[in-house]
Design a protein around this motif. Structure first.
Motif, PDB file in Angstrom:
ATOM      1  N   LEU A   1       0.829  -1.209   0.000  1.00  0.00           N
ATOM      2  CA  LEU A   1       0.000   0.000   0.000  1.00  0.00           C
ATOM      3  C   LEU A   1       0.866   1.263   0.000  1.00  0.00           C
ATOM      4  O   LEU A   1       0.528   2.260  -0.659  1.00  0.00           O
ATOM      5  CB  LEU A   1      -0.939  -0.001   1.206  1.00  0.00           C
ATOM      6  CG  LEU A   1      -2.097  -0.997   1.141  1.00  0.00           C
ATOM      7  CD1 LEU A   1      -2.879  -1.002   2.442  1.00  0.00           C
ATOM      8  CD2 LEU A   1      -3.021  -0.701  -0.038  1.00  0.00           C
TER       9      LEU A   1
ATOM     10  N   GLU B   1      -0.637  -3.582  -6.950  1.00  0.00           N
ATOM     11  CA  GLU B   1      -2.031  -3.758  -6.523  1.00  0.00           C
ATOM     12  C   GLU B   1      -2.385  -5.234  -6.412  1.00  0.00           C
ATOM     13  O   GLU B   1      -3.174  -5.621  -5.537  1.00  0.00           O
ATOM     14  CB  GLU B   1      -2.963  -3.041  -7.493  1.00  0.00           C
ATOM     15  CG  GLU B   1      -2.896  -1.523  -7.364  1.00  0.00           C
ATOM     16  CD  GLU B   1      -3.811  -0.795  -8.320  1.00  0.00           C
ATOM     17  OE1 GLU B   1      -4.066   0.406  -8.101  1.00  0.00           O
ATOM     18  OE2 GLU B   1      -4.286  -1.418  -9.289  1.00  0.00           O
TER      19      GLU B   1
ATOM     20  N   PHE C   1      -9.107  -1.522  -6.173  1.00  0.00           N
ATOM     21  CA  PHE C   1      -7.907  -0.686  -6.245  1.00  0.00           C
ATOM     22  C   PHE C   1      -7.796  -0.011  -7.619  1.00  0.00           C
ATOM     23  O   PHE C   1      -7.487   1.177  -7.718  1.00  0.00           O
ATOM     24  CB  PHE C   1      -6.658  -1.533  -5.976  1.00  0.00           C
ATOM     25  CG  PHE C   1      -6.478  -1.925  -4.531  1.00  0.00           C
ATOM     26  CD1 PHE C   1      -6.771  -1.041  -3.510  1.00  0.00           C
ATOM     27  CD2 PHE C   1      -5.984  -3.181  -4.203  1.00  0.00           C
ATOM     28  CE1 PHE C   1      -6.596  -1.395  -2.177  1.00  0.00           C
ATOM     29  CE2 PHE C   1      -5.798  -3.557  -2.876  1.00  0.00           C
ATOM     30  CZ  PHE C   1      -6.115  -2.661  -1.858  1.00  0.00           C
TER      31      PHE C   1
ATOM     32  N   ARG D   1      -8.223   4.460  -8.411  1.00  0.00           N
ATOM     33  CA  ARG D   1      -6.930   5.142  -8.511  1.00  0.00           C
ATOM     34  C   ARG D   1      -7.054   6.661  -8.505  1.00  0.00           C
ATOM     35  O   ARG D   1      -6.325   7.339  -7.763  1.00  0.00           O
ATOM     36  CB  ARG D   1      -6.188   4.674  -9.763  1.00  0.00           C
ATOM     37  CG  ARG D   1      -5.619   3.266  -9.648  1.00  0.00           C
ATOM     38  CD  ARG D   1      -4.947   2.840 -10.947  1.00  0.00           C
ATOM     39  NE  ARG D   1      -4.506   1.442 -10.874  1.00  0.00           N
ATOM     40  CZ  ARG D   1      -3.921   0.800 -11.888  1.00  0.00           C
ATOM     41  NH1 ARG D   1      -3.713   1.451 -13.039  1.00  0.00           N
ATOM     42  NH2 ARG D   1      -3.549  -0.456 -11.745  1.00  0.00           N
TER      43      ARG D   1
ATOM     44  N   ASP E   1      -8.020   7.782  -4.926  1.00  0.00           N
ATOM     45  CA  ASP E   1      -6.952   7.526  -3.951  1.00  0.00           C
ATOM     46  C   ASP E   1      -5.754   8.438  -4.199  1.00  0.00           C
ATOM     47  O   ASP E   1      -5.067   8.847  -3.260  1.00  0.00           O
ATOM     48  CB  ASP E   1      -6.526   6.064  -4.016  1.00  0.00           C
ATOM     49  CG  ASP E   1      -7.610   5.112  -3.519  1.00  0.00           C
ATOM     50  OD1 ASP E   1      -8.596   5.606  -2.927  1.00  0.00           O
ATOM     51  OD2 ASP E   1      -7.477   3.892  -3.721  1.00  0.00           O
TER      52      ASP E   1
ATOM     53  N   ALA F   1      -5.064   4.916   0.040  1.00  0.00           N
ATOM     54  CA  ALA F   1      -6.176   4.047  -0.363  1.00  0.00           C
ATOM     55  C   ALA F   1      -7.319   4.205   0.634  1.00  0.00           C
ATOM     56  O   ALA F   1      -7.126   4.063   1.839  1.00  0.00           O
ATOM     57  CB  ALA F   1      -5.711   2.598  -0.411  1.00  0.00           C
TER      58      ALA F   1
END
Length: 366
Positions: free
Chosen positions: A165, A185, A240, A244, A247, A253
């Motif tokens: 992460l 990811e 994820f 994107r 985040d 995240a």
């Protein structure tokens, strides 16, 4: 029996201390600041992680004098199983590398995570009394520490998730190579799924143990695991990728196991959910925390040596709850270490316990 021949060298205020021939119950008594909790902290460092105080390594080594040079510390213990020595465990620092903790098992270099393969260590300290009103992150660490005591591989998955992460955050900020981001990811999704499954499994097993406990004298907590997002690798990976832009803007995240939550409410007399633990009285919160610790102790002691560290627990319980605590600890398999400023609260178990007087970092067997 779990640990014996426990030694502390240059640890906190202990220049050189040894605890030999412990029993099922082990009591450390002395004035505040004498070094009782330091012994528990040393034992907690014979497990993965940063110990019961989560203190920086540089704070653990004993100073020669005020403002004096820092020394390296060493902690060792012999692990006993069914009356036989099974391992010699040790952790230490070196003067030239005071911020790196080293581990040796049976004389060979090992990783800190390997300690959990030999025995389980759990603890309850006064600083944990605010767990239910603390952050979700504090409760995740609490869950992860309990999970590690039962499933040693959990630490590796948590560390790899956190590493992935952090790298993902960096790549998003720098708008790095998309192929590398895909790979990172995938790592985060795979390890995140493992972490989520382990946490959910632990909470389920704890709930089973807690449901078997009587509501009195300890308040019975009801635990609920709330995942911070999808829990399968495929769903996490898709989440994820989809998030994107969001985040990147947030700098982190916003979905995933790093957002998990442990919800705790107090069970009513009819076992229905009651008020959230965070809104209960201090005494009710303490009772629920003890109940969780005892339930976890049952799970951790299944199939391997287990140690339970209880710092200043007995003095803050009324006689009824104190008696119930001793009865449950007596029936369990874990080796128990407790601290107190005086022996009076331990009168019921004093005759069956190993007792040390702690004063100025020195130990005297009573």
């Amino acid at each position: 029996m779990a640990l014996t021949k426990i030694t502390l060298q240059n640890f906190r205020n202990h220049a050189s201390s040894q605890l030999a021939e412990p029993k099922h119950f082990n009591l450390l008594v002395g004035e505040n600041g004498a070094g009782k909790t330091n012994v528990l902290e040393a034992i907690s460092l014979l497990s993965p992680g940063r110990g019961l105080r989560r203190a920086p390594l540089a704070d653990l080594a004993r100073k020669v004098a005020a403002g004096g040079a820092q020394q390296a510390f060493a902690i060792g213990a012999t692990l006993i199983e069914q009356g036989q020595t099974s391992a010699r465990l040790g952790t230490y620092t070196e003067a030239e590398r005071p911020t790196r903790r080293l581990v040796r098992i049976n004389g060979a270099d090992a990783s800190a995570s390997a300690l959990s393969e030999w025995h389980a260590v759990a603890w309850l300290t006064p600083s944990m009394d605010g767990l239910f009103t603390d952050s979700a992150g504090a409760r995740r660490r609490f869950v992860d520490r309990m999970a590690l005591a039962i499933e040693p591989g959990h630490a590796k998955a948590v560390n790899q998730l956190e590493t992935a992460l952090r790298e993902r955050n960096r790549l998003l900020e720098e708008r790095g190579d998309a192929r590398w981001l895909d790979a990172i990811e995938a790592q985060a999704a795979q390890n995140g799924s493992i972490v989520a499954e382990t946490r959910a499994r632990l909470v389920s097993r704890l709930s089973d143990e807690l449901s078997a406990l009587p509501a009195e004298p300890f308040a019975r907590p009801i635990l609920t695991y709330r995942p911070g997002g999808p829990t399968t690798p495929e769903e996490l990976l898709a989440e994820f990728a989809r998030n994107r832009p969001r985040d990147r803007a947030a700098g982190r995240a916003l979905t995933g196991p790093h957002r998990d939550e442990l919800e705790v409410v107090m069970a009513m007399a009819d076992r229905s959910p009651g008020p959230p633990a965070a809104s209960c009285s201090t005494g009710e919160q303490k009772a629920m925390l003890i109940a969780i610790t005892l339930a976890h102790g049952v799970l951790a002691a299944s199939g391997r040596p287990s140690v339970l560290l209880l710092d200043e627990v007995a003095a803050h319980l009324d006689p009824v709850r104190r008696k119930a605590l001793f009865e449950r600890l007596r029936a369990g398999k874990a080796q128990i270490w407790m601290t107190g400023t005086e022996l009076a609260p331990f009168a019921e178990i004093e005759e069956e316990a190993a007792v040390w007087r702690v004063s100025g970092g020195e130990l005297e067997r009573l």
